[in-house]
Scaffold this motif. Structure first.
Motif, mmCIF file in Angstrom:
data_model
loop_
_atom_site.group_PDB
_atom_site.id
_atom_site.type_symbol
_atom_site.label_atom_id
_atom_site.label_comp_id
_atom_site.label_asym_id
_atom_site.label_seq_id
_atom_site.Cartn_x
_atom_site.Cartn_y
_atom_site.Cartn_z
ATOM 1 N N LYS A 17 0.863 -1.182 0.000
ATOM 2 C CA LYS A 17 0.000 0.000 0.000
ATOM 3 C C LYS A 17 0.898 1.229 0.000
ATOM 4 C CE LYS A 17 -3.770 2.203 2.531
ATOM 5 N NZ LYS A 17 -4.690 2.116 3.659
ATOM 6 N N GLU A 18 0.463 2.230 -0.756
ATOM 7 C CA GLU A 18 1.222 3.475 -0.862
ATOM 8 C C GLU A 18 1.147 4.244 0.455
ATOM 9 O OE1 GLU A 18 3.604 6.326 -2.716
ATOM 10 O OE2 GLU A 18 2.910 4.485 -3.660
ATOM 11 N N LEU A 19 2.290 4.620 0.956
ATOM 12 C CA LEU A 19 2.379 5.482 2.138
ATOM 13 C C LEU A 19 3.079 6.752 1.684
ATOM 14 C CD1 LEU A 19 1.912 5.813 5.196
ATOM 15 C CD2 LEU A 19 4.138 4.769 5.555
ATOM 16 N N PRO A 20 2.382 7.896 1.759
ATOM 17 C CA PRO A 20 3.004 9.137 1.284
ATOM 18 C C PRO A 20 4.411 9.330 1.884
ATOM 19 C CG PRO A 20 0.721 9.521 1.901
ATOM 20 C CD PRO A 20 1.061 8.112 2.316
ATOM 21 N N LEU A 21 5.313 9.723 1.034
ATOM 22 C CA LEU A 21 6.722 9.967 1.351
ATOM 23 C C LEU A 21 7.549 8.686 1.510
ATOM 24 C CD1 LEU A 21 6.406 12.868 3.968
ATOM 25 C CD2 LEU A 21 6.646 13.056 1.487
ATOM 26 N N ASP A 22 6.919 7.515 1.676
ATOM 27 C CA ASP A 22 7.660 6.262 1.864
ATOM 28 C C ASP A 22 7.508 5.299 0.696
ATOM 29 O OD1 ASP A 22 8.889 6.703 4.394
ATOM 30 O OD2 ASP A 22 6.944 6.384 5.359
ATOM 31 N N GLY A 23 6.519 5.459 -0.150
ATOM 32 C CA GLY A 23 6.300 4.556 -1.277
ATOM 33 C C GLY A 23 5.437 3.374 -0.892
ATOM 34 N N LEU A 24 5.624 2.259 -1.611
ATOM 35 C CA LEU A 24 4.843 1.054 -1.367
ATOM 36 C C LEU A 24 5.424 0.296 -0.173
ATOM 37 C CD1 LEU A 24 4.221 -0.250 -4.991
ATOM 38 C CD2 LEU A 24 2.549 0.762 -3.429
ATOM 39 N N ILE A 25 4.583 0.097 0.832
ATOM 40 C CA ILE A 25 4.998 -0.542 2.088
ATOM 41 C C ILE A 25 4.069 -1.734 2.349
ATOM 42 C CG2 ILE A 25 5.284 -0.177 4.586
ATOM 43 C CD1 ILE A 25 7.206 1.515 2.911
#
Length: 168
Positions: A17-25
């Protein structure tokens, strides 16, 4: 870095899942939580005498090159306490001072290495445990030559010694 495939809380297979500033987590749909990478944390120590002109290096595991004293941080333990514990466990030495240098991720063992400089009383009797094959106090120049080539120990040691040289 070891990336989780299943949620350690509930066992559900993780999705990305996309986490803003971290990418796909990795994300657990059931728990509603992101699951970040898992890795070990260890300390390594550049052990110096009080005069700052000698470095203590060890040989371990049947290898014929010198490295820094190192060990894993135990659950619930801070890194500074780990340095003092490892120093006592492996060498029966007591830290007089402790200074953080830097950290670096070490992919072969999936470990974040935290490097410290530790000053000890050179007159204190070294009594290594069974993990240590050999040890020696070396001059700065000899330590530069003897530290294991192409190792993280070498990177930490040379960076520290070069910084000290600039500070003088």
């Amino acid at each position: 870095m070891f990336e989780l495939t299943y949620c350690p809380q509930c066992g559900q297979k993780l999705t990305k899942k996309e986490l803003p500033l971290d990418g796909l987590i990795p994300y657990c749909e059931q728990c509603g939580d992101f699951r970040f990478p898992v890795f070990s944390v260890a300390v390594s120590m550049i052990i110096m005498n009080e005069g700052g002109d000698q470095v203590f290096l060890i040989k371990q595991y049947g290898k014929d090159s010198y490295i820094l004293v190192a060990g894993y941080v135990n659950k619930g333990e801070n890194a500074e306490d780990s340095c003092c514990r490892e120093l006592m466990e492996e060498l029966h030495l007591t830290a007089k001072s402790l200074h953080f240098n830097r950290s670096q991720y070490f992919a072969p063992s999936n470990t974040l290495m935290l490097n410290y400089t530790v000053t000890v009383d050179q007159a204190e009797k070294v009594s290594p445990n069974e993990e240590i094959d050999a040890w020696n106090w070396l001059s700065i120049d000899e330590a530069r030559r003897q530290i294991r080539p192409n190792s993280l120990a070498r990177t930490f040691l040379l960076e520290y010694l070069n910084k000290c040289k600039l500070d003088r």
